[in-house]
Motif scaffolding. Structure first.
Motif, PDB file in Angstrom:
ATOM      1  N   LEU A 141      36.770  41.125 -17.723  1.00 38.37           N
ATOM      2  CA  LEU A 141      35.706  40.885 -17.702  1.00 38.37           C
ATOM      3  C   LEU A 141      35.019  40.375 -16.124  1.00 38.37           C
ATOM      4  CD1 LEU A 141      34.250  39.013 -20.567  1.00 38.37           C
ATOM      5  CD2 LEU A 141      33.895  41.543 -20.053  1.00 38.37           C
ATOM      6  N   LEU A 142      35.838  39.907 -14.954  1.00 36.82           N
ATOM      7  CA  LEU A 142      35.267  39.733 -13.988  1.00 36.82           C
ATOM      8  C   LEU A 142      35.956  40.685 -12.912  1.00 36.82           C
ATOM      9  CD1 LEU A 142      35.917  35.838 -14.063  1.00 36.82           C
ATOM     10  CD2 LEU A 142      33.382  36.825 -14.092  1.00 36.82           C
ATOM     11  N   ARG A 143      36.537  41.557 -13.251  1.00 34.92           N
ATOM     12  CA  ARG A 143      37.730  42.184 -12.354  1.00 34.92           C
ATOM     13  C   ARG A 143      36.741  43.126 -11.327  1.00 34.92           C
ATOM     14  NH1 ARG A 143      37.690  45.565 -17.010  1.00 34.92           N
ATOM     15  NH2 ARG A 143      37.765  47.660 -16.265  1.00 34.92           N
ATOM     16  N   ASN A 144      35.456  43.481 -11.414  1.00 38.16           N
ATOM     17  CA  ASN A 144      35.159  43.457 -10.712  1.00 38.16           C
ATOM     18  C   ASN A 144      34.192  43.076  -9.875  1.00 38.16           C
ATOM     19  OD1 ASN A 144      36.023  46.568 -11.052  1.00 38.16           O
ATOM     20  ND2 ASN A 144      34.446  46.633 -12.958  1.00 38.16           N
ATOM     21  N   GLN A 145      34.719  41.241  -9.798  1.00 38.18           N
ATOM     22  CA  GLN A 145      33.816  39.926  -8.595  1.00 38.18           C
ATOM     23  C   GLN A 145      34.851  40.120  -8.142  1.00 38.18           C
ATOM     24  OE1 GLN A 145      30.691  39.860  -9.400  1.00 38.18           O
ATOM     25  NE2 GLN A 145      30.634  41.067 -10.884  1.00 38.18           N
ATOM     26  N   ARG A 146      34.732  41.127  -7.234  1.00 39.88           N
ATOM     27  CA  ARG A 146      36.218  41.404  -6.033  1.00 39.88           C
ATOM     28  C   ARG A 146      36.838  39.347  -5.143  1.00 39.88           C
ATOM     29  NH1 ARG A 146      38.549  45.639  -5.526  1.00 39.88           N
ATOM     30  NH2 ARG A 146      38.229  45.778  -3.139  1.00 39.88           N
ATOM     31  N   THR A 147      35.441  39.174  -4.816  1.00 37.14           N
ATOM     32  CA  THR A 147      35.498  37.184  -4.117  1.00 37.14           C
ATOM     33  C   THR A 147      36.080  36.372  -5.375  1.00 37.14           C
ATOM     34  OG1 THR A 147      33.795  38.165  -2.931  1.00 37.14           O
ATOM     35  CG2 THR A 147      34.534  35.670  -3.077  1.00 37.14           C
ATOM     36  N   ILE A 148      35.158  36.070  -6.519  1.00 37.30           N
ATOM     37  CA  ILE A 148      35.554  35.278  -7.500  1.00 37.30           C
ATOM     38  C   ILE A 148      37.254  35.450  -7.884  1.00 37.30           C
ATOM     39  CG2 ILE A 148      35.462  34.345  -9.856  1.00 37.30           C
ATOM     40  CD1 ILE A 148      31.949  34.614  -9.036  1.00 37.30           C
ATOM     41  N   ILE A 149      37.221  36.568  -8.728  1.00 43.66           N
ATOM     42  CA  ILE A 149      38.545  37.215  -9.093  1.00 43.66           C
ATOM     43  C   ILE A 149      39.861  36.567  -8.199  1.00 43.66           C
ATOM     44  CG2 ILE A 149      38.580  39.722  -8.686  1.00 43.66           C
ATOM     45  CD1 ILE A 149      39.217  37.901 -11.934  1.00 43.66           C
ATOM     46  N   ALA A 150      39.395  37.368  -7.299  1.00 50.75           N
ATOM     47  CA  ALA A 150      41.014  36.895  -6.161  1.00 50.75           C
ATOM     48  C   ALA A 150      41.429  35.543  -6.032  1.00 50.75           C
ATOM     49  CB  ALA A 150      40.525  37.350  -4.648  1.00 50.75           C
ATOM     50  N   ARG A 151      40.340  34.358  -5.951  1.00 46.58           N
ATOM     51  CA  ARG A 151      40.397  33.080  -6.085  1.00 46.58           C
ATOM     52  C   ARG A 151      40.927  33.031  -7.095  1.00 46.58           C
ATOM     53  NH1 ARG A 151      34.370  31.467  -3.459  1.00 46.58           N
ATOM     54  NH2 ARG A 151      34.875  31.838  -1.420  1.00 46.58           N
ATOM     55  N   ILE A 152      40.837  33.419  -7.921  1.00 46.19           N
ATOM     56  CA  ILE A 152      41.434  33.103  -9.747  1.00 46.19           C
ATOM     57  C   ILE A 152      42.661  33.610  -9.573  1.00 46.19           C
ATOM     58  CG2 ILE A 152      41.359  33.585 -11.647  1.00 46.19           C
ATOM     59  CD1 ILE A 152      39.073  33.797 -12.217  1.00 46.19           C
ATOM     60  N   GLY A 153      43.084  34.757  -8.994  1.00 45.96           N
ATOM     61  CA  GLY A 153      44.651  35.219  -8.509  1.00 45.96           C
ATOM     62  C   GLY A 153      45.254  34.640  -7.318  1.00 45.96           C
ATOM     63  N   PHE A 154      44.868  33.901  -6.516  1.00 49.23           N
ATOM     64  CA  PHE A 154      45.464  33.166  -5.697  1.00 49.23           C
ATOM     65  C   PHE A 154      46.161  31.709  -5.952  1.00 49.23           C
ATOM     66  CE2 PHE A 154      42.068  34.794  -2.364  1.00 49.23           C
ATOM     67  CZ  PHE A 154      43.606  36.461  -1.885  1.00 49.23           C
ATOM     68  N   ALA A 156      47.996  38.721 -11.771  1.00 46.57           N
ATOM     69  CA  ALA A 156      48.913  40.504 -11.586  1.00 46.57           C
ATOM     70  C   ALA A 156      47.018  41.214 -11.181  1.00 46.57           C
ATOM     71  CB  ALA A 156      49.652  40.901 -12.422  1.00 46.57           C
ATOM     72  N   ILE A 157      46.816  40.623 -12.560  1.00 47.13           N
ATOM     73  CA  ILE A 157      45.208  41.646 -12.611  1.00 47.13           C
ATOM     74  C   ILE A 157      44.280  41.033 -11.919  1.00 47.13           C
ATOM     75  CG2 ILE A 157      43.355  42.262 -14.184  1.00 47.13           C
ATOM     76  CD1 ILE A 157      44.806  41.396 -16.760  1.00 47.13           C
ATOM     77  N   ALA A 158      44.158  39.881 -11.260  1.00 51.15           N
ATOM     78  CA  ALA A 158      43.224  39.804 -10.406  1.00 51.15           C
ATOM     79  C   ALA A 158      43.149  40.418  -8.729  1.00 51.15           C
ATOM     80  CB  ALA A 158      42.509  38.072 -10.104  1.00 51.15           C
ATOM     81  N   LEU A 159      44.719  39.975  -8.442  1.00 50.89           N
ATOM     82  CA  LEU A 159      45.608  40.085  -7.178  1.00 50.89           C
ATOM     83  C   LEU A 159      45.587  41.819  -6.544  1.00 50.89           C
ATOM     84  CD1 LEU A 159      47.496  37.740  -6.522  1.00 50.89           C
ATOM     85  CD2 LEU A 159      44.902  37.868  -6.283  1.00 50.89           C
ATOM     86  N   HIS A 160      45.507  42.789  -7.705  1.00 48.63           N
ATOM     87  CA  HIS A 160      45.740  44.516  -7.848  1.00 48.63           C
ATOM     88  C   HIS A 160      44.843  44.616  -6.828  1.00 48.63           C
ATOM     89  CE1 HIS A 160      46.387  48.271  -9.286  1.00 48.63           C
ATOM     90  NE2 HIS A 160      45.701  48.730  -9.341  1.00 48.63           N
ATOM     91  N   GLN A 161      43.831  44.098  -6.351  1.00 51.15           N
ATOM     92  CA  GLN A 161      42.457  44.489  -5.761  1.00 51.15           C
ATOM     93  C   GLN A 161      42.928  44.833  -4.063  1.00 51.15           C
ATOM     94  OE1 GLN A 161      39.125  42.058  -4.267  1.00 51.15           O
ATOM     95  NE2 GLN A 161      40.188  40.854  -6.444  1.00 51.15           N
TER      96      GLN A 161
END
Length: 241
Positions: free
Chosen positions: A21-34, A108-113
């Motif tokens: 659901l959050l995969r398009n929220q690039r900034t938030i999802i990136a931090r989650i991925g890191f 994996a999903i969050a950092l795919h971007q």
């Protein structure tokens, strides 16, 4: 006891849905991925705690990691385990397996971007999600509860990381050559560990427990370092604007 495993499964589903659901929220999802991939550096700390609590001899160089999640004490607790196992902190170990799987597929999903947008990286991300889910299943279904499903669930996670890392290294070799080389090195390490784990050279007895830890540890190490590198590069790009 089974309530805990139901919660593990529920947390897995919820985490998967949230990251989608959050995969398009690039900034938030990136931090989650890191944070997700960097947190993998804590895995062996939890494993060490569980090992120290075992009341039957546990040989980390020889015994599989799954032994630490076995819920019962005794010999022959599951097929292929004729030796004594007793892990009082088995629930902590199985939660560690389950959460480790979650942070792997979330990362994996969050950092795919951050990968080039092409078919190679899409396939690699799917494979890394499978890698995480496979690891997750090993915690939700301990070996002594259902050895067949524990084994079937765990097997993909021993293999899929190899083509995933190969595809990523190929996809980023021009944009991120240093990270691509590092990815190749980790790929070689995990591949050699897998080969040696299943093929024991004649007249040589290799430590299966150690090989299994290297097999997974090489991927954890790659994910931790990759997350740090991508995070630093992102901060550098932002500060340079």
């Amino acid at each position: 006891m089974y309530t805990s495993y139901i919660w593990m499964a529920a947390l897995t589903v919820i985490s998967f849905l949230i990251v989608l659901l959050l995969r398009n929220q690039r900034t938030i999802i990136a931090r989650i991925g890191f944070v997700s991939w960097i947190s993998l550096s804590l895995y062996f700390i939890f494993e060490y705690i569980v090992i120290q609590a075992t009341t039957a001899p546990y040989h980390s160089l020889d015994q599989p990691m799954s032994d630490l999640g076995v819920t019962s004490c005794g010999t022959n607790t599951y097929p292929l385990a004729p030796y004594e196992i007793c892990s009082p902190y088995h629930l902590l170990m199985n939660w560690t397996f389950a959460v480790t799987g979650i942070v792997i597929f979330v990362g994996a999903i969050a950092l795919h971007q951050f990968w080039p947008d092409n078919k190679k990286t899409s396939i690699a991300t799917v494979l890394l999600v499978i890698f995480g889910l496979s690891y997750n299943i090993s915690g939700i279904i301990p070996a002594d509860i259902n050895f067949l499903w524990h084994t079937l669930g765990s097997m993909p996670g021993m293999i899929v990381q190899i083509p995933a890392l190969v595809l990523i290294s190929i996809a980023i070799r021009n944009e991120k050559p240093s990270l691509a080389i590092f990815t190749c090195i980790c790929t070689v390490v995990t591949t050699c560990s897998l080969i040696l784990l299943f093929y024991q050279p004649p007249f040589i007895s290799l430590p299966g427990g150690l090989l299994q830890r290297i097999l997974y540890g090489a991927v954890y190490f790659w994910m931790v370092i990759t997350a740090v590198v991508l995070w630093r590069n992102l901060n550098f790009e932002r500060s340079g604007r």
